[in-house]
Design a protein around this motif. Structure first.
Motif, PDB file in Angstrom:
ATOM      1  N   ALA A 106     -19.361 -23.961 -27.779  1.00 58.52           N
ATOM      2  CA  ALA A 106     -20.608 -23.361 -27.287  1.00 58.52           C
ATOM      3  C   ALA A 106     -20.403 -21.886 -26.955  1.00 58.52           C
ATOM      4  CB  ALA A 106     -21.100 -24.112 -26.048  1.00 58.52           C
ATOM      5  N   HIS A 107     -19.299 -21.563 -26.316  1.00 58.77           N
ATOM      6  CA  HIS A 107     -19.018 -20.174 -25.954  1.00 58.77           C
ATOM      7  C   HIS A 107     -18.895 -19.304 -27.197  1.00 58.77           C
ATOM      8  CE1 HIS A 107     -16.480 -16.719 -24.818  1.00 58.77           C
ATOM      9  NE2 HIS A 107     -17.242 -16.736 -23.733  1.00 58.77           N
ATOM     10  N   ALA A 108     -18.160 -19.783 -28.184  1.00 57.74           N
ATOM     11  CA  ALA A 108     -17.959 -19.001 -29.413  1.00 57.74           C
ATOM     12  C   ALA A 108     -19.277 -18.739 -30.124  1.00 57.74           C
ATOM     13  CB  ALA A 108     -16.987 -19.728 -30.340  1.00 57.74           C
ATOM     14  N   ILE A 109     -20.132 -19.747 -30.199  1.00 55.22           N
ATOM     15  CA  ILE A 109     -21.442 -19.555 -30.824  1.00 55.22           C
ATOM     16  C   ILE A 109     -22.287 -18.607 -29.984  1.00 55.22           C
ATOM     17  CG2 ILE A 109     -23.604 -20.698 -31.467  1.00 55.22           C
ATOM     18  CD1 ILE A 109     -21.848 -23.215 -32.092  1.00 55.22           C
ATOM     19  N   GLY A 110     -22.259 -18.803 -28.678  1.00 53.61           N
ATOM     20  CA  GLY A 110     -23.038 -17.962 -27.775  1.00 53.61           C
ATOM     21  C   GLY A 110     -22.633 -16.506 -27.780  1.00 53.61           C
ATOM     22  N   MET A 111     -21.379 -16.221 -28.093  1.00 46.91           N
ATOM     23  CA  MET A 111     -20.913 -14.833 -28.128  1.00 46.91           C
ATOM     24  C   MET A 111     -21.627 -14.018 -29.204  1.00 46.91           C
ATOM     25  SD  MET A 111     -18.697 -13.920 -25.820  1.00 46.91           S
ATOM     26  CE  MET A 111     -17.819 -12.538 -26.532  1.00 46.91           C
ATOM     27  N   GLY A 112     -22.119 -14.681 -30.223  1.00 50.30           N
ATOM     28  CA  GLY A 112     -22.812 -13.983 -31.301  1.00 50.30           C
ATOM     29  C   GLY A 112     -24.301 -13.808 -31.054  1.00 50.30           C
ATOM     30  N   ARG A 113     -24.759 -14.201 -29.889  1.00 50.04           N
ATOM     31  CA  ARG A 113     -26.190 -14.116 -29.551  1.00 50.04           C
ATOM     32  C   ARG A 113     -26.388 -13.158 -28.387  1.00 50.04           C
ATOM     33  NH1 ARG A 113     -28.048 -20.425 -30.228  1.00 50.04           N
ATOM     34  NH2 ARG A 113     -27.366 -20.563 -32.397  1.00 50.04           N
ATOM     35  N   PRO A 114     -27.613 -12.633 -28.253  1.00 48.49           N
ATOM     36  CA  PRO A 114     -27.880 -11.729 -27.125  1.00 48.49           C
ATOM     37  C   PRO A 114     -27.578 -12.409 -25.791  1.00 48.49           C
ATOM     38  CG  PRO A 114     -29.701 -11.696 -28.688  1.00 48.49           C
ATOM     39  CD  PRO A 114     -28.773 -12.801 -29.122  1.00 48.49           C
ATOM     40  N   SER A 115     -27.048 -11.635 -24.879  1.00 41.43           N
ATOM     41  CA  SER A 115     -26.634 -12.166 -23.584  1.00 41.43           C
ATOM     42  C   SER A 115     -27.681 -11.881 -22.534  1.00 41.43           C
ATOM     43  CB  SER A 115     -25.325 -11.493 -23.185  1.00 41.43           C
ATOM     44  OG  SER A 115     -24.458 -12.382 -22.589  1.00 41.43           O
ATOM     45  N   PRO A 116     -27.858 -12.714 -21.541  1.00 36.24           N
ATOM     46  CA  PRO A 116     -27.233 -14.025 -21.393  1.00 36.24           C
ATOM     47  C   PRO A 116     -27.942 -15.057 -22.258  1.00 36.24           C
ATOM     48  CG  PRO A 116     -28.696 -13.629 -19.552  1.00 36.24           C
ATOM     49  CD  PRO A 116     -28.741 -12.388 -20.421  1.00 36.24           C
ATOM     50  N   ASN A 117     -27.201 -16.089 -22.652  1.00 36.05           N
ATOM     51  CA  ASN A 117     -27.800 -17.184 -23.401  1.00 36.05           C
ATOM     52  C   ASN A 117     -27.177 -18.498 -22.950  1.00 36.05           C
ATOM     53  OD1 ASN A 117     -25.592 -17.988 -25.386  1.00 36.05           O
ATOM     54  ND2 ASN A 117     -25.781 -15.791 -25.821  1.00 36.05           N
ATOM     55  N   LYS A 118     -27.897 -19.581 -23.175  1.00 39.34           N
ATOM     56  CA  LYS A 118     -27.491 -20.890 -22.658  1.00 39.34           C
ATOM     57  C   LYS A 118     -26.159 -21.366 -23.233  1.00 39.34           C
ATOM     58  CE  LYS A 118     -32.116 -22.427 -21.530  1.00 39.34           C
ATOM     59  NZ  LYS A 118     -33.196 -23.372 -21.768  1.00 39.34           N
ATOM     60  N   LEU A 119     -25.904 -21.083 -24.502  1.00 43.75           N
ATOM     61  CA  LEU A 119     -24.650 -21.537 -25.103  1.00 43.75           C
ATOM     62  C   LEU A 119     -23.446 -20.841 -24.465  1.00 43.75           C
ATOM     63  CD1 LEU A 119     -25.584 -21.826 -28.867  1.00 43.75           C
ATOM     64  CD2 LEU A 119     -24.905 -23.684 -27.340  1.00 43.75           C
ATOM     65  N   ARG A 120     -23.540 -19.554 -24.313  1.00 40.47           N
ATOM     66  CA  ARG A 120     -22.426 -18.819 -23.720  1.00 40.47           C
ATOM     67  C   ARG A 120     -22.210 -19.241 -22.267  1.00 40.47           C
ATOM     68  NH1 ARG A 120     -21.623 -12.269 -23.337  1.00 40.47           N
ATOM     69  NH2 ARG A 120     -19.519 -12.341 -22.489  1.00 40.47           N
ATOM     70  N   VAL A 121     -23.291 -19.342 -21.516  1.00 40.14           N
ATOM     71  CA  VAL A 121     -23.181 -19.734 -20.109  1.00 40.14           C
ATOM     72  C   VAL A 121     -22.627 -21.151 -19.990  1.00 40.14           C
ATOM     73  CG1 VAL A 121     -24.494 -20.215 -18.005  1.00 40.14           C
ATOM     74  CG2 VAL A 121     -24.938 -18.125 -19.300  1.00 40.14           C
ATOM     75  N   SER A 122     -23.130 -22.081 -20.798  1.00 39.96           N
ATOM     76  CA  SER A 122     -22.619 -23.453 -20.724  1.00 39.96           C
ATOM     77  C   SER A 122     -21.159 -23.502 -21.159  1.00 39.96           C
ATOM     78  CB  SER A 122     -23.471 -24.413 -21.547  1.00 39.96           C
ATOM     79  OG  SER A 122     -23.408 -24.103 -22.914  1.00 39.96           O
ATOM     80  N   GLY A 123     -20.773 -22.654 -22.100  1.00 37.99           N
ATOM     81  CA  GLY A 123     -19.375 -22.575 -22.507  1.00 37.99           C
ATOM     82  C   GLY A 123     -18.476 -22.089 -21.389  1.00 37.99           C
ATOM     83  N   ILE A 124     -18.945 -21.093 -20.663  1.00 36.67           N
ATOM     84  CA  ILE A 124     -18.179 -20.573 -19.529  1.00 36.67           C
ATOM     85  C   ILE A 124     -18.067 -21.630 -18.437  1.00 36.67           C
ATOM     86  CG2 ILE A 124     -18.211 -18.882 -17.641  1.00 36.67           C
ATOM     87  CD1 ILE A 124     -19.626 -16.958 -19.700  1.00 36.67           C
ATOM     88  N   VAL A 125     -19.195 -22.224 -18.083  1.00 36.88           N
ATOM     89  CA  VAL A 125     -19.211 -23.226 -17.014  1.00 36.88           C
ATOM     90  C   VAL A 125     -18.341 -24.429 -17.386  1.00 36.88           C
ATOM     91  CG1 VAL A 125     -20.683 -24.861 -15.753  1.00 36.88           C
ATOM     92  CG2 VAL A 125     -21.429 -22.499 -16.063  1.00 36.88           C
TER      93      VAL A 125
END
Length: 131
Positions: A91-110
């Motif tokens: 989720a984090h890796a996918i989220g890194m390619g999207r504008p921040s903040p986004n649910k995938l990146r945040v859920s990846g971090i959490v």
């Protein structure tokens, strides 16, 4: 000697994810002819950070999983934490390619932090219990 099934499975999946992340960085480097750094290319910067961040978290998680599994043997709970960690890293890796903040990146971090905290406490309890 324990077989360390959870550790082996987690390491294998992480190795494959790392390979995909490496390839994604190389794709942009080759297409944009950027040998070092990110050349100011936002996509390359995001892919490089996703790759590096993965490499920063995976070693300590694998060490903790291995130590716990060595001490306790196979457990479903350890497999669940491993699965949470793997899904969080994807989720984090996918989220890194999207504008921040986004649910995938945040859920990846959490998810990553939750796995790290849980495994750290679990290992600490095991260590203190054996003293």
């Amino acid at each position: 000697m324990p077989e360390l099934e959870v550790t082996t499975f987690t390491a294998a999946i992480c190795g494959l994810i790392y390979l995909v992340l490496s390839y994604r960085v190389s794709q942009v480097r080759l297409s944009e002819r950027i040998s070092l750094g990110d050349g100011g290319h936002a996509d390359l910067m995001a892919r490089t950070r996703a790759h590096a961040n993965f490499g920063e978290y995976v070693p300590i998680i694998l060490i903790l999983i291995a130590l716990i599994e060595f001490e306790t043997g196979y457990s479903v709970a350890l497999g669940i934490v491993s699965a949470i960690f793997i899904l969080a890293r994807i989720a984090h890796a996918i989220g890194m390619g999207r504008p921040s903040p986004n649910k995938l990146r945040v859920s990846g971090i959490v998810g990553t932090w939750a796995a790290l905290a849980g495994l750290s406490v679990w290992a600490l309890v095991l260590a203190v219990r054996t003293i």
